[in-house]
Scaffold this motif. Structure first.
Motif, PDB file in Angstrom:
ATOM      1  N   MET A   1       2.653 -28.371 121.250  1.00 22.83           N
ATOM      2  CA  MET A   1       2.676 -27.014 121.886  1.00 22.83           C
ATOM      3  C   MET A   1       4.020 -26.373 121.699  1.00 22.83           C
ATOM      4  O   MET A   1       3.961 -25.103 121.648  1.00 22.83           O
ATOM      5  CB  MET A   1       2.612 -27.254 123.278  1.00 22.83           C
ATOM      6  CG  MET A   1       0.981 -27.797 123.675  1.00 22.83           C
ATOM      7  SD  MET A   1       0.767 -27.572 125.395  1.00 22.83           S
ATOM      8  CE  MET A   1       1.545 -29.363 126.159  1.00 22.83           C
ATOM      9  N   SER A   2       5.076 -26.749 121.141  1.00 21.27           N
ATOM     10  CA  SER A   2       6.102 -26.176 120.835  1.00 21.27           C
ATOM     11  C   SER A   2       6.271 -25.766 119.366  1.00 21.27           C
ATOM     12  O   SER A   2       7.144 -24.798 119.427  1.00 21.27           O
ATOM     13  CB  SER A   2       7.447 -27.236 121.241  1.00 21.27           C
ATOM     14  OG  SER A   2       7.534 -28.080 120.287  1.00 21.27           O
ATOM     15  N   GLY A   3       5.179 -26.165 118.721  1.00 18.61           N
ATOM     16  CA  GLY A   3       5.119 -25.787 117.139  1.00 18.61           C
ATOM     17  C   GLY A   3       6.305 -26.380 116.358  1.00 18.61           C
ATOM     18  O   GLY A   3       6.736 -25.909 115.238  1.00 18.61           O
TER      19      GLY A   3
ATOM     20  N   LYS B   1      10.854 -31.881 111.819  1.00 19.46           N
ATOM     21  CA  LYS B   1      11.734 -31.592 111.109  1.00 19.46           C
ATOM     22  C   LYS B   1      12.773 -31.053 111.741  1.00 19.46           C
ATOM     23  O   LYS B   1      13.968 -30.603 111.233  1.00 19.46           O
ATOM     24  CB  LYS B   1      10.892 -30.109 109.966  1.00 19.46           C
ATOM     25  CG  LYS B   1       9.727 -30.653 109.366  1.00 19.46           C
ATOM     26  CD  LYS B   1       9.341 -29.217 108.446  1.00 19.46           C
ATOM     27  CE  LYS B   1       8.051 -29.815 107.620  1.00 19.46           C
ATOM     28  NZ  LYS B   1       7.777 -28.846 106.966  1.00 19.46           N
ATOM     29  N   ARG B   2      12.511 -30.506 113.085  1.00 19.97           N
ATOM     30  CA  ARG B   2      13.708 -30.263 113.933  1.00 19.97           C
ATOM     31  C   ARG B   2      13.313 -31.089 115.246  1.00 19.97           C
ATOM     32  O   ARG B   2      12.272 -31.435 115.393  1.00 19.97           O
ATOM     33  CB  ARG B   2      13.548 -28.673 114.409  1.00 19.97           C
ATOM     34  CG  ARG B   2      14.144 -27.884 113.157  1.00 19.97           C
ATOM     35  CD  ARG B   2      13.919 -26.269 113.606  1.00 19.97           C
ATOM     36  NE  ARG B   2      14.263 -25.983 114.872  1.00 19.97           N
ATOM     37  CZ  ARG B   2      15.851 -25.709 115.156  1.00 19.97           C
ATOM     38  NH1 ARG B   2      16.599 -25.600 113.832  1.00 19.97           N
ATOM     39  NH2 ARG B   2      16.050 -25.157 116.194  1.00 19.97           N
ATOM     40  N   TYR B   3      14.340 -31.135 115.743  1.00 23.50           N
ATOM     41  CA  TYR B   3      14.282 -31.972 117.241  1.00 23.50           C
ATOM     42  C   TYR B   3      13.947 -31.078 118.346  1.00 23.50           C
ATOM     43  O   TYR B   3      14.022 -31.433 119.534  1.00 23.50           O
ATOM     44  CB  TYR B   3      15.403 -33.075 117.351  1.00 23.50           C
ATOM     45  CG  TYR B   3      15.357 -34.255 116.698  1.00 23.50           C
ATOM     46  CD1 TYR B   3      14.219 -34.238 115.327  1.00 23.50           C
ATOM     47  CD2 TYR B   3      16.169 -35.416 116.603  1.00 23.50           C
ATOM     48  CE1 TYR B   3      14.229 -35.280 114.523  1.00 23.50           C
ATOM     49  CE2 TYR B   3      16.282 -36.213 115.666  1.00 23.50           C
ATOM     50  CZ  TYR B   3      15.304 -36.346 114.860  1.00 23.50           C
ATOM     51  OH  TYR B   3      15.282 -37.522 114.046  1.00 23.50           O
ATOM     52  N   TYR B   4      14.450 -29.654 118.364  1.00 22.30           N
ATOM     53  CA  TYR B   4      14.386 -28.953 119.406  1.00 22.30           C
ATOM     54  C   TYR B   4      13.716 -27.427 119.115  1.00 22.30           C
ATOM     55  O   TYR B   4      14.056 -26.954 117.659  1.00 22.30           O
ATOM     56  CB  TYR B   4      15.776 -28.850 120.031  1.00 22.30           C
ATOM     57  CG  TYR B   4      16.833 -28.033 119.421  1.00 22.30           C
ATOM     58  CD1 TYR B   4      17.040 -26.933 119.444  1.00 22.30           C
ATOM     59  CD2 TYR B   4      17.396 -28.812 118.261  1.00 22.30           C
ATOM     60  CE1 TYR B   4      18.024 -25.942 118.913  1.00 22.30           C
ATOM     61  CE2 TYR B   4      18.512 -28.115 117.578  1.00 22.30           C
ATOM     62  CZ  TYR B   4      18.671 -26.592 117.838  1.00 22.30           C
ATOM     63  OH  TYR B   4      19.702 -25.975 117.099  1.00 22.30           O
ATOM     64  N   GLU B   5      13.328 -26.891 119.909  1.00 19.07           N
ATOM     65  CA  GLU B   5      13.001 -25.419 119.971  1.00 19.07           C
ATOM     66  C   GLU B   5      13.679 -24.801 121.409  1.00 19.07           C
ATOM     67  O   GLU B   5      14.295 -25.576 122.089  1.00 19.07           O
ATOM     68  CB  GLU B   5      11.669 -25.049 119.899  1.00 19.07           C
ATOM     69  CG  GLU B   5      10.969 -25.314 118.386  1.00 19.07           C
ATOM     70  CD  GLU B   5      11.438 -24.431 117.554  1.00 19.07           C
ATOM     71  OE1 GLU B   5      11.971 -23.524 117.755  1.00 19.07           O
ATOM     72  OE2 GLU B   5      11.363 -24.812 116.150  1.00 19.07           O
TER      73      GLU B   5
ATOM     74  N   VAL C   1      12.694 -33.166 121.638  1.00 15.67           N
ATOM     75  CA  VAL C   1      11.780 -34.284 121.730  1.00 15.67           C
ATOM     76  C   VAL C   1      12.645 -35.480 121.041  1.00 15.67           C
ATOM     77  O   VAL C   1      13.604 -35.367 120.688  1.00 15.67           O
ATOM     78  CB  VAL C   1      10.929 -34.056 120.531  1.00 15.67           C
ATOM     79  CG1 VAL C   1       9.548 -33.323 120.634  1.00 15.67           C
ATOM     80  CG2 VAL C   1      11.399 -33.571 119.068  1.00 15.67           C
ATOM     81  N   ALA C   2      12.204 -36.638 121.715  1.00 16.31           N
ATOM     82  CA  ALA C   2      13.121 -37.901 121.568  1.00 16.31           C
ATOM     83  C   ALA C   2      12.039 -38.875 121.282  1.00 16.31           C
ATOM     84  O   ALA C   2      10.763 -39.142 121.631  1.00 16.31           O
ATOM     85  CB  ALA C   2      13.889 -38.137 122.656  1.00 16.31           C
ATOM     86  N   GLY C   3      12.368 -40.244 120.796  1.00 20.49           N
ATOM     87  CA  GLY C   3      11.679 -41.198 120.592  1.00 20.49           C
ATOM     88  C   GLY C   3      10.586 -41.126 119.436  1.00 20.49           C
ATOM     89  O   GLY C   3      10.550 -40.345 118.593  1.00 20.49           O
TER      90      GLY C   3
ATOM     91  N   SER D   1      20.539 -25.402 126.119  1.00 19.44           N
ATOM     92  CA  SER D   1      21.035 -24.370 125.346  1.00 19.44           C
ATOM     93  C   SER D   1      21.017 -24.959 123.930  1.00 19.44           C
ATOM     94  O   SER D   1      20.889 -26.174 123.566  1.00 19.44           O
ATOM     95  CB  SER D   1      22.569 -24.030 125.600  1.00 19.44           C
ATOM     96  OG  SER D   1      23.194 -25.347 125.748  1.00 19.44           O
ATOM     97  N   ASP D   2      21.267 -23.997 122.964  1.00 20.36           N
ATOM     98  CA  ASP D   2      21.107 -24.353 121.433  1.00 20.36           C
ATOM     99  C   ASP D   2      22.401 -25.282 121.417  1.00 20.36           C
ATOM    100  O   ASP D   2      22.386 -26.244 120.398  1.00 20.36           O
ATOM    101  CB  ASP D   2      21.235 -23.320 120.505  1.00 20.36           C
ATOM    102  CG  ASP D   2      20.111 -22.584 120.438  1.00 20.36           C
ATOM    103  OD1 ASP D   2      18.722 -23.225 121.057  1.00 20.36           O
ATOM    104  OD2 ASP D   2      19.733 -21.417 119.801  1.00 20.36           O
ATOM    105  N   ALA D   3      23.394 -25.147 121.961  1.00 24.73           N
ATOM    106  CA  ALA D   3      24.648 -25.748 121.429  1.00 24.73           C
ATOM    107  C   ALA D   3      24.361 -27.233 122.004  1.00 24.73           C
ATOM    108  O   ALA D   3      25.009 -28.053 121.384  1.00 24.73           O
ATOM    109  CB  ALA D   3      25.902 -25.290 122.423  1.00 24.73           C
ATOM    110  N   VAL D   4      24.018 -27.569 123.096  1.00 26.21           N
ATOM    111  CA  VAL D   4      23.763 -28.915 123.681  1.00 26.21           C
ATOM    112  C   VAL D   4      22.603 -29.607 122.776  1.00 26.21           C
ATOM    113  O   VAL D   4      22.900 -30.843 121.997  1.00 26.21           O
ATOM    114  CB  VAL D   4      23.190 -28.901 125.040  1.00 26.21           C
ATOM    115  CG1 VAL D   4      22.684 -30.167 125.403  1.00 26.21           C
ATOM    116  CG2 VAL D   4      24.312 -28.445 125.934  1.00 26.21           C
ATOM    117  N   LEU D   5      21.577 -28.966 122.112  1.00 24.60           N
ATOM    118  CA  LEU D   5      20.407 -29.629 121.641  1.00 24.60           C
ATOM    119  C   LEU D   5      20.888 -29.779 120.203  1.00 24.60           C
ATOM    120  O   LEU D   5      20.315 -30.633 119.562  1.00 24.60           O
ATOM    121  CB  LEU D   5      19.002 -28.918 121.948  1.00 24.60           C
ATOM    122  CG  LEU D   5      18.779 -28.744 123.400  1.00 24.60           C
ATOM    123  CD1 LEU D   5      17.617 -28.088 123.321  1.00 24.60           C
ATOM    124  CD2 LEU D   5      18.574 -30.125 124.042  1.00 24.60           C
ATOM    125  N   GLY D   6      21.521 -28.806 119.628  1.00 20.44           N
ATOM    126  CA  GLY D   6      21.978 -28.880 118.380  1.00 20.44           C
ATOM    127  C   GLY D   6      22.929 -30.149 118.090  1.00 20.44           C
ATOM    128  O   GLY D   6      22.810 -30.824 117.085  1.00 20.44           O
TER     129      GLY D   6
END
Length: 403
Positions: free
Chosen positions: A182-184, A287-291, A296-298, A338-343
């Motif tokens: 759903m997040s693409g 390809k990416r772990y976050y939007e 996403v994890a695991g 935030s992008d800083a945390v998830l990055g």
């Protein structure tokens, strides 16, 4: 609409571990409000007595995972009878004489790892999260969610029709993750053209605290010790679809004979077998772990071949690092989404996951190759590797997460 700092979709092993890591330890922030969202009920503790009563899904937990679960307070919840330590591992090539044996004594450690039924580990984690006042268990599925609003909250609609909002939505909802889809978040994936058959069996000879694995051209076959009964083993039989169909169609007696033969009778006759389950094997990596506001994890982020038992351990590494980065960011005034945390989470985990996935793919292809020259080189390489103790020690320490 109830507001949360973190909403974790999926209350399985990884989702529970993320929640437990966020509320436990010296760096936790008790003021954070967390939702665990899953329509399924939790598991109950079990002390099985018959082969059919054991969980067919088990995990080989590494020393690093054990240390993580201990810090959460979950490892201590597991009775010693259900966390089966194995002190050696024996691997051999079905198409030759090459073999490798790993021993805990060579590394001066008590065990190479522990085999634990998934429902036992999940129950232990549930005991930790159930004691936290700032975790709400939400028995529902996520129907939809939108982009973060002006205040940075992700609006979430549940299958019950209720809504909530969260600063970070975590997808820990498995390989077919709805959150990821759903997040693409796109994935790279391919089918191994293998199925894994799992069952619990009783063997004539003792499994002897050893993890056994025979590499066949059709796929690896593993016998893993479980519980305190030395004649019990959990099998993971990876094979091509045609053979899997034939094995699943057999009655118990025929399956026991086929299993004994495929394992070369190393543990004598297989005398009992539980019901069998099977599932397709597919490699997948996001390809990416976050939007924006979603991570996403695991298994929602990556799935690999089970031939080395690293899948759940990678998931627990994700849980540990994601919790660390959320707590680090929040302590500095950042939003958990935030992008800083998830990055930072993505940078710390993506390379390790990719490296492990590449290694598992290489092993699978190496042992599937049936050209005579490759078989010769493979077997000779295994013999040389088995004699190179310093190299073996390094490889095992890496696999145990003790690098």
């Amino acid at each position: 609409m109830k507001s949360y700092d973190i909403a974790i979709v999926g209350a399985g092993l990884v989702g529970q571990a993320i929640a437990a890591a966020l509320v436990g330890g010296k760096t936790s922030l008790p003021s954070m409000q967390i939702a665990l969202i899953d329509p399924a009920e939790g598991v109950a503790p079990a002390m099985p007595e018959k082969v059919d009563e054991y969980d067919l899904r088990v995990s080989a937990l590494t020393a690093k995972t054990q240390a993580f679960l201990s810090r959460l307070g979950a490892w201590q919840q597991l009775p010693e009878t259900v966390r089966k330590g194995y002190t050696s591992m024996h691997v051999w090539d079905a198409e030759g004489t090459g073999s490798v044996t790993f021993n805990a004594a060579d590394l001066h450690v008590p065990a190479l790892g522990h085999i634990v039924e998934n429902n036992q580990t999940l129950w232990a984690l549930q005991q930790v999260t159930a004691q936290a006042d700032n975790i709400d268990m939400v028995r529902a599925a996520v129907q939809s969610f939108d982009n973060p609003d002006e205040q940075g909250y992700v609006p979430v609609t549940l299958s019950t029709g209720e809504q909530l909002q969260t600063r970070l939505l975590v997808g820990a909802d498995g390989a077919l993750s709805n959150v990821r889809q759903m997040s693409g978040i796109a994935t790279r994936e391919w089918d191994y053209e293998h199925r894994a058959i799992v069952a619990t069996v009783r063997t004539e000879h003792s499994v002897a605290d050893t993890a056994w694995q025979r590499f066949r051209p059709e796929g690896p076959l593993a016998f893993l010790p479980v519980h305190s009964d030395d004649h019990l083993a959990s099998i993971v039989w990876s094979t091509v679809p045609e053979e899997a169909d034939a094995l699943l169609a057999m009655d118990d007696e025929a399956f026991k004979q086929a299993l004994t033969s495929a394992f070369e009778g190393r543990l004598g006759q297989v005398t009992e077998v539980s019901s069998r389950q099977h599932f397709p094997l597919r490699q997948r990596h996001a390809k990416r772990y976050y939007e924006a506001g979603v991570v996403v994890a695991g298994d929602a982020a990556h799935t690999i071949h089970p031939l080395a038992g690293q899948g759940v351990n990678l998931g627990f590494k994700d849980a540990e690092v994601l919790a660390e980065e959320i707590l680090r960011g929040v302590s500095k005034g950042l939003s958990p989404g935030s992008d800083a945390v998830l990055g930072r989470y993505q940078r710390r985990r993506q390379a390790d996951n990719l490296a492990t996935m590449a290694a598992m793919e290489a092993f699978k292809r190496l042992f599937a190759a049936d050209q005579p020259l490759i078989r010769l080189l493979r077997n000779e390489g295994m013999r040389l590797f088995d004699k190179a103790l310093p190299v073996k020690q390094h490889v095992v320490m890496q696999a145990m997460g003790l690098n």
